[in-house]
Each structure stands twice: as C-alpha cells, then as structure tokens.
Design an enzyme around this catalytic site. Structure first.
Site, PDB file in Angstrom:
ATOM      1  N   HIS A 242       0.944  -1.243  -0.016  1.00 46.82           N
ATOM      2  CA  HIS A 242       0.019   0.029  -0.215  1.00 46.82           C
ATOM      3  C   HIS A 242       0.949   1.469  -0.092  1.00 46.82           C
ATOM      4  O   HIS A 242       0.687   2.136  -0.783  1.00 46.82           O
ATOM      5  CB  HIS A 242      -0.855   0.128   1.153  1.00 46.82           C
ATOM      6  CG  HIS A 242      -1.833  -1.419   1.535  1.00 46.82           C
ATOM      7  ND1 HIS A 242      -2.644  -1.410   0.751  1.00 46.82           N
ATOM      8  CD2 HIS A 242      -1.878  -2.277   2.201  1.00 46.82           C
ATOM      9  CE1 HIS A 242      -3.229  -2.567   1.050  1.00 46.82           C
ATOM     10  NE2 HIS A 242      -2.578  -3.189   2.178  1.00 46.82           N
TER      11      HIS A 242
HETATM   12  C1  BDR Z   1      -2.873   0.807   5.493  1.00 41.89           C
HETATM   13  O1  BDR Z   1      -3.052   0.350   6.650  1.00 41.89           O
HETATM   14  C2  BDR Z   1      -1.690  -0.191   7.057  1.00 41.89           C
HETATM   15  O2  BDR Z   1      -2.074  -1.279   7.846  1.00 41.89           O
HETATM   16  C3  BDR Z   1      -0.870  -0.161   6.106  1.00 41.89           C
HETATM   17  O3  BDR Z   1       0.392   0.241   6.809  1.00 41.89           O
HETATM   18  C4  BDR Z   1      -1.357   1.127   5.289  1.00 41.89           C
HETATM   19  O4  BDR Z   1      -0.974   2.321   5.660  1.00 41.89           O
HETATM   20  C5  BDR Z   1      -3.362  -0.292   4.463  1.00 41.89           C
HETATM   21  O5  BDR Z   1      -4.741  -0.106   4.793  1.00 41.89           O
END
Ligand code: BDR
Ligand code: CA
Length: 313
Positions: A242
């Site tokens: 992500h």
């Molecule tokens: C986001 O949530 C976190 O767990 C990850 O680091 C990312 O920023 C994805 O949904």
C-alpha cells in the site's frame, strides 16, 4: 520549476511503511524534511523505534540523518486498533534491525507546524498512517495550510474496506482526523485500497526485487515483506504494497491515472464508521475535494521500487 520536492512523511511502520520510508530516503528528488510517527499498525512504542531504525539503516555518514518525531499514540477519539496479523507484534514482521538513534524532542504536530511556518516554499505532506498527526497540526493553526503544496494520503476505499466491511485501516483508525485533513483547503490526493491492490507484491515480484545487487536496506525491506501473509483478498497471490504507492505518486505520476471527485468520511458510530464515500461519478453534485488515484502501472511501480532501493546502503 524546482527539481526537489520538500516532504514531511507521516507514518506508522508497519511493513509497507518500511518500503515507503526507504523509497523516500532513496529518492534524491524527495527532500525529506521530517518523519513523523503515529501509532496505528502497532503501538507508538513500536512504530517510533521502527522508524528510527529504518532511517538509521538508510543513513550515510555524509548526510545528516532525517529527524524523526514522535506523535499520536491514540486517535482524536478512542484508541488505535493494531494489525499484528499483517505487521507482526513488533510492526516489522519480527525482522530485527539495528536500533536507530533518538527521536527529536518535539511533538510531531508541533514539528509539522514549525517546519511549515519556516518553509521557503510549500511542503508536501504524505500520510501513510491514521491522519492524527497531520490533523492536529492543521487544525491547531489552519492558516499554515497555505504552506502546504499538497497532501498525499494512503487512506480509504471506494468499495469495501480491509479493516471492516466498510472501512480501510488508516481511515477507520482516525476518521475525524481524515475529515479534518480533507477539509483543510489544500489539494488532497487519495491512494485507496483499489489502487494499492494493483501494487500486488507476489512472491515472483519479491524474488525479482531480491536479486538486485542491493545492500542492507533492500535486504531488510524484502525480508520484512516476506513475513506479510499472502492476502485472501487476492486468492493468496500476493499482498498489496500500500504505502509506497503514495511516494510513487510524487516520483512518477505518469504511472497513475486519476480523477477528481468529492469524498466524505462516515463519522458515525455504526458499522459504516471510517468508510470513505467516494463520488467517482459525480452523483452527489458536491464539488471535488480529492484527486483519486485509480490505476497504477504495476510493472513500472515495481521497477521504480527496485531501482531506488538498490541505491541505498
Ligand atoms: C494501510 O493500513 C496499514 O496497515 C498499512 O500500513 C497501510 O498504511 C492499508 O490499509
Ligand atoms: Ca501505514
């Protein structure tokens, strides 16, 4: 036209935050003014040392280390909910890094405001955590928004969430903060779950990153990512990387397509809490307040990641 982008990176490392932080540190076009840290994926007691360790890992004797600031250990309301299944209890999947230095003795929101106040040219804020630190900074001195070039957030989803059926993790963990940031009056770019699903880190892609002739940073990033469970959402084919997508937007916007649209956050207490209501087709008639990143050239993204991280020690 400037050839560097001054950036404050707000993070909660976090396996994918680690990749994002290293990508920013590896990229000469990004002038990283500060790393601010919130709790989120795990508690601030872990995310802060993780950020410090990553900054130190990428450090070079000829460069002063990027200052790291401790921020929120809880959202504006309530408490953060950790995601240890993806990030491990320590936030980096149990991959032990040499400890970094000390955090700079200033609260993250204060540091953000001080840096914005002093900035000779507008600063880009990148948020890859619950938006608490950014919201605290902007809400406590709103005129400083004029010193913000744009805000790039990994947050939200236009369809289903990953933390609840309705909400994405960062949005759910501080929806009020997200709403404050969206309303600050500066351009916001939103990198949602639908975009990051395209940054699917498959075992083959991870193996390709590993073979590059990198140093300790690339190795650490790959070791950390290797601990992330392959996602049921993608039938076990990989895991979405992500947060580096938000950094990639700054470096290679040509890898993305995007559209402007109106976005609201569900702040109610019910099962929809934290949902981002993204009006991709202009059905509400509300004015656009977000540039929504919609598609990603995944091969270009993974090439960018590999080429950058290989430059680090
Ligand atoms: C986001 O949530 C976190 O767990 C990850 O680091 C990312 O920023 C994805 O949904
Ligand atoms: Ca994150």
């Amino acid at each position: 036209m400037h050839d560097t982008i001054p950036v404050i990176l707000d993070c909660d490392p976090g396996t994918d935050d680690a990749f994002a932080l290293l990508l920013a540190l590896a990229s000469p076009r990004i002038k990283l003014l500060a790393v601010t840290v919130a709790g989120g994926n795990v508690g601030l007691d872990r995310t802060l040392p993780n950020a410090l360790a990553l900054v130190a890992l990428a450090g070079a004797p000829e460069r002063p280390p990027v200052p790291v600031f401790a921020g929120a250990d809880r959202p504006l309301l309530g408490s953060f909910t950790s995601e240890v299944r993806v990030h491990g209890v320590d936030g980096l999947g149990g991959v032990a890094l040499p400890p970094g230095g000390a955090a700079t003795a200033e609260v993250a929101a204060d540091a953000i405001r001080r840096i914005l106040r002093a900035a000779a040219r507008p600063v880009t804020l990148v948020g890859i955590a619950p938006a608490t630190n950014l919201a605290l900074a902007l809400a406590t001195e709103p005129p400083l928004a004029a010193k913000v070039e744009r805000i790039v957030l990994m947050s939200g989803a236009w369809a289903e969430g990953n933390a609840t059926p309705a909400a994405e993790f960062n949005a759910l963990n501080d929806p009020e903060a997200l709403a404050i940031v969206l309303a600050c009056g500066r351009p916001v770019v939103l990198v949602t779950l639908e975009l990051t699903a395209q940054a699917l880190c498959t075992p083959a892609r991870l193996a390709a990153l590993r073979v590059a002739d990198g140093g300790r940073c690339l190795r650490a990033a790959c070791d950390i990512q290797a601990t992330v469970p392959l996602s049921r959402r993608f039938d076990g084919r990989g895991a979405a990387l992500h947060d580096p997508c938000a950094i990639a937007w700054l470096l290679r916007p040509d890898l993305f397509t995007a559209r402007d649209c109106a976005v609201e956050v569900d702040l109610g207490p019910g099962p929809g809490r934290g949902r981002t209501l993204i009006d991709r087709w202009g059905r509400t008639g509300r004015p656009a307040n977000v540039t929504l990143a919609e598609t990603l050239d995944a091969d270009g993204f993974f090439n960018l990641l590999g080429e950058a991280l290989v430059r680090l020690p």
